[in-house]
Motif scaffolding. Sequence first.
Motif, PDB file in Angstrom:
ATOM      1  N   GLU A 154     -13.522 -10.197   2.017  1.00  0.00           N
ATOM      2  CA  GLU A 154     -13.261  -9.142   3.002  1.00  0.00           C
ATOM      3  C   GLU A 154     -14.496  -8.284   3.267  1.00  0.00           C
ATOM      4  O   GLU A 154     -14.450  -7.058   3.135  1.00  0.00           O
ATOM      5  CB  GLU A 154     -12.095  -8.260   2.532  1.00  0.00           C
TER       6      GLU A 154
ATOM      7  N   PHE B 248      -1.467   6.520  -1.488  1.00  0.00           N
ATOM      8  CA  PHE B 248      -1.669   6.131  -0.085  1.00  0.00           C
ATOM      9  C   PHE B 248      -0.309   6.202   0.621  1.00  0.00           C
ATOM     10  O   PHE B 248       0.668   5.646   0.135  1.00  0.00           O
ATOM     11  CB  PHE B 248      -2.266   4.726   0.021  1.00  0.00           C
TER      12      PHE B 248
ATOM     13  N   ASP C 211      -2.971 -10.181   0.195  1.00  0.00           N
ATOM     14  CA  ASP C 211      -3.732  -9.149   0.902  1.00  0.00           C
ATOM     15  C   ASP C 211      -4.588  -9.820   1.973  1.00  0.00           C
ATOM     16  O   ASP C 211      -5.409 -10.677   1.642  1.00  0.00           O
ATOM     17  CB  ASP C 211      -4.601  -8.432  -0.151  1.00  0.00           C
TER      18      ASP C 211
ATOM     19  N   CYS D 136      -3.353  -0.278   6.403  1.00  0.00           N
ATOM     20  CA  CYS D 136      -4.565   0.470   6.722  1.00  0.00           C
ATOM     21  C   CYS D 136      -4.942   0.059   8.138  1.00  0.00           C
ATOM     22  O   CYS D 136      -4.972  -1.131   8.450  1.00  0.00           O
ATOM     23  CB  CYS D 136      -5.703   0.124   5.767  1.00  0.00           C
TER      24      CYS D 136
ATOM     25  N   HIS E 209     -11.754  -8.087  -4.299  1.00  0.00           N
ATOM     26  CA  HIS E 209     -11.134  -7.896  -5.609  1.00  0.00           C
ATOM     27  C   HIS E 209     -10.243  -9.069  -5.953  1.00  0.00           C
ATOM     28  O   HIS E 209      -9.735  -9.748  -5.042  1.00  0.00           O
ATOM     29  CB  HIS E 209     -10.292  -6.610  -5.559  1.00  0.00           C
TER      30      HIS E 209
ATOM     31  N   MET F 219      -2.339  -5.381  -7.006  1.00  0.00           N
ATOM     32  CA  MET F 219      -3.099  -5.255  -5.750  1.00  0.00           C
ATOM     33  C   MET F 219      -4.594  -5.402  -5.989  1.00  0.00           C
ATOM     34  O   MET F 219      -5.292  -6.051  -5.215  1.00  0.00           O
ATOM     35  CB  MET F 219      -2.813  -3.907  -5.112  1.00  0.00           C
ATOM     36  N   HIS F 220      -5.072  -4.773  -7.025  1.00  0.00           N
ATOM     37  CA  HIS F 220      -6.496  -4.864  -7.331  1.00  0.00           C
ATOM     38  C   HIS F 220      -6.686  -5.292  -8.786  1.00  0.00           C
ATOM     39  O   HIS F 220      -6.309  -4.585  -9.691  1.00  0.00           O
ATOM     40  CB  HIS F 220      -7.193  -3.511  -7.096  1.00  0.00           C
TER      41      HIS F 220
ATOM     42  N   HIS G 210      -9.581   1.574   5.115  1.00  0.00           N
ATOM     43  CA  HIS G 210      -8.645   2.581   4.609  1.00  0.00           C
ATOM     44  C   HIS G 210      -8.327   3.665   5.631  1.00  0.00           C
ATOM     45  O   HIS G 210      -8.049   4.807   5.256  1.00  0.00           O
ATOM     46  CB  HIS G 210      -9.156   3.204   3.294  1.00  0.00           C
TER      47      HIS G 210
ATOM     48  N   THR H 224      -0.919  -5.527   2.627  1.00  0.00           N
ATOM     49  CA  THR H 224      -0.639  -6.180   1.351  1.00  0.00           C
ATOM     50  C   THR H 224       0.870  -6.343   1.254  1.00  0.00           C
ATOM     51  O   THR H 224       1.607  -5.412   1.565  1.00  0.00           O
ATOM     52  CB  THR H 224      -1.112  -5.290   0.189  1.00  0.00           C
TER      53      THR H 224
ATOM     54  N   TRP I 197      -9.365   9.132   1.805  1.00  0.00           N
ATOM     55  CA  TRP I 197      -9.207   7.680   1.874  1.00  0.00           C
ATOM     56  C   TRP I 197     -10.214   6.990   2.787  1.00  0.00           C
ATOM     57  O   TRP I 197     -10.879   6.035   2.389  1.00  0.00           O
ATOM     58  CB  TRP I 197      -7.791   7.311   2.388  1.00  0.00           C
TER      59      TRP I 197
ATOM     60  N   THR J 116       0.815  -1.222   0.000  1.00  0.00           N
ATOM     61  CA  THR J 116       0.000   0.000   0.000  1.00  0.00           C
ATOM     62  C   THR J 116       0.849   1.272   0.000  1.00  0.00           C
ATOM     63  O   THR J 116       0.337   2.340  -0.325  1.00  0.00           O
ATOM     64  CB  THR J 116      -0.954   0.056   1.223  1.00  0.00           C
TER      65      THR J 116
ATOM     66  N   ASP K 272      -4.922  -4.016   8.037  1.00  0.00           N
ATOM     67  CA  ASP K 272      -5.025  -4.577   6.682  1.00  0.00           C
ATOM     68  C   ASP K 272      -3.720  -4.332   5.942  1.00  0.00           C
ATOM     69  O   ASP K 272      -3.295  -3.188   5.803  1.00  0.00           O
ATOM     70  CB  ASP K 272      -6.197  -3.892   5.953  1.00  0.00           C
TER      71      ASP K 272
ATOM     72  N   GLU L 293     -10.072 -10.272   6.428  1.00  0.00           N
ATOM     73  CA  GLU L 293      -9.818 -10.476   4.990  1.00  0.00           C
ATOM     74  C   GLU L 293      -8.886 -11.654   4.767  1.00  0.00           C
ATOM     75  O   GLU L 293      -7.892 -11.797   5.476  1.00  0.00           O
ATOM     76  CB  GLU L 293      -9.185  -9.210   4.381  1.00  0.00           C
TER      77      GLU L 293
HETATM   78  N1  MF3 Z   1      -5.753  -3.792   1.453  1.00  0.00           N
HETATM   79  C1  MF3 Z   1      -6.854  -3.009   0.952  1.00  0.00           C
HETATM   80  C2  MF3 Z   1      -7.876  -3.958   0.365  1.00  0.00           C
HETATM   81  O1  MF3 Z   1      -8.210  -4.892   1.017  1.00  0.00           O
HETATM   82  C3  MF3 Z   1      -6.424  -2.054  -0.079  1.00  0.00           C
HETATM   83  C4  MF3 Z   1      -5.864  -0.849   0.478  1.00  0.00           C
HETATM   84  S1  MF3 Z   1      -5.534   0.242  -0.753  1.00  0.00           S
HETATM   85  C5  MF3 Z   1      -5.028   1.582   0.077  1.00  0.00           C
HETATM   86  O2  MF3 Z   1      -8.335  -3.856  -0.721  1.00  0.00           O
HETATM   87  F1  MF3 Z   1      -4.536   2.350  -0.798  1.00  0.00           F
HETATM   88  F2  MF3 Z   1      -6.033   2.095   0.751  1.00  0.00           F
HETATM   89  F3  MF3 Z   1      -4.103   1.225   0.944  1.00  0.00           F
END
Ligand code: MF3
Length: 270
Positions: A224, A85, A128, A90, A191, A197-198, A99, A119, A242, A79, A117, A256
Motif C-alpha cells: 500500500e 477511529f 485490508d 478512511c 503491515h 488489523m496490524h 487516514h 478493512t 489521524w 476500522t 480504504d 492497497e
Molecule cells: N486500513 C488502514 C491501513 O491500510 C488502517 C486504518 S487504521 C485507522 O493500514 F484507524 F486509521 F482506520
Amino acid sequence: MTNEQIERRLKELKKLGYIVPNMKILKSRVQLDGIKASGDINSAVLDYVVSKVEIGMSTEEIDDMVFAKTKELGGIPGTLNYEGFPKSSCTSINDQICHGVPSKKDILKDGDIVNIDITTIYNGYYSDSSRMVMVGNVKEETKKLVQVAKECIEVGLNEVKPWGFLGDMGHAVNEHAKKNGFSVVREVGGHGVGFAMHEDPFVSYVSKKGTEMVMVPGMVFTIEPMINMGTCRIRMDRQNGWTIYTKDGLPSAQWEVTVAVTEDGYEILA
Ligand code: MF3
Ligand code: CO
Ligand code: CO
C-alpha cells in the motif's frame, strides 16, 4: 515445505543475521482461506461503493455505504472504533495521504481524487484493501499519479516470492515511483494482517534490495505505497489526530492489496 522444514530454515537464516518472521504470524491454508473470505467481502464492498461515488457526495455518505454493505455481507468494519477511529472507512482526498476521516463537511468536487480504504473482519479474519476514485475531470498529471500508484502495486507484487526479501519489493516500488518523477512516503507503510488489523512486519516502500524481513510461505501483508506528486514530507492533522497530509499540499495517491506469500509466489487475498 513442512512447518518443521520452514522452522529449521528460519533458524538458520536468523543465525546468519537475517530478519525472519515469528512462526506465529504464518498462516495455514485454512487460515488463508479465512482471510480470503474476508477479502472477498472487502472487495465486494469496494466494488459497490466505488460504483456509487459522484460529484457532490460527502465522504460520510461513502462511509455510510461501507458500513451498510459490509453488514449486509456479514462482515464487521474493522476500522470502526479501532484505537478510537470513529468510522468504517478512511477516505483521503487529494493532498490527504491516508487516514482521512469521513465527514459530512467533505464534499467531493469535480477533479478530486479520493482513496477509499477499508478493512473487513469476517469469522475473526482481517482483510485490508483500498482503491482510488477519480471524480469528474481530473488533471492529466493527477491521473498519471493515480496510474503510477496502481502500477506500483503490480511492480511490488512481482517481487513477492518465498525466501525473497521485503526490501526487494519496497525497492522496486520506490524505483518505479522515482522513475515517474514521484516520491514515496517513508513514515507510513504496510503491515502484516490476518489475525489482527496490524501485525508484524512493518512494510516499507523505500527499502533496499536484500534487506528487511525474509518472505516466507504463509506470510500475509499489505502492499500500500503512498505516492506523492511532490515532496515525500508529511504533516499530521493535529485537530483529529489521524489524517496525514502532504507537506507541500500536492496530491497523493494510494492503492492497497492484501497478499499472501505462497510456495511458488503469491496470492492476492483482498
Ligand atoms: N486500513 C488502514 C491501513 O491500510 C488502517 C486504518 S487504521 C485507522 O493500514 F484507524 F486509521 F482506520
Ligand atoms: Co487499509
Ligand atoms: Co493497510
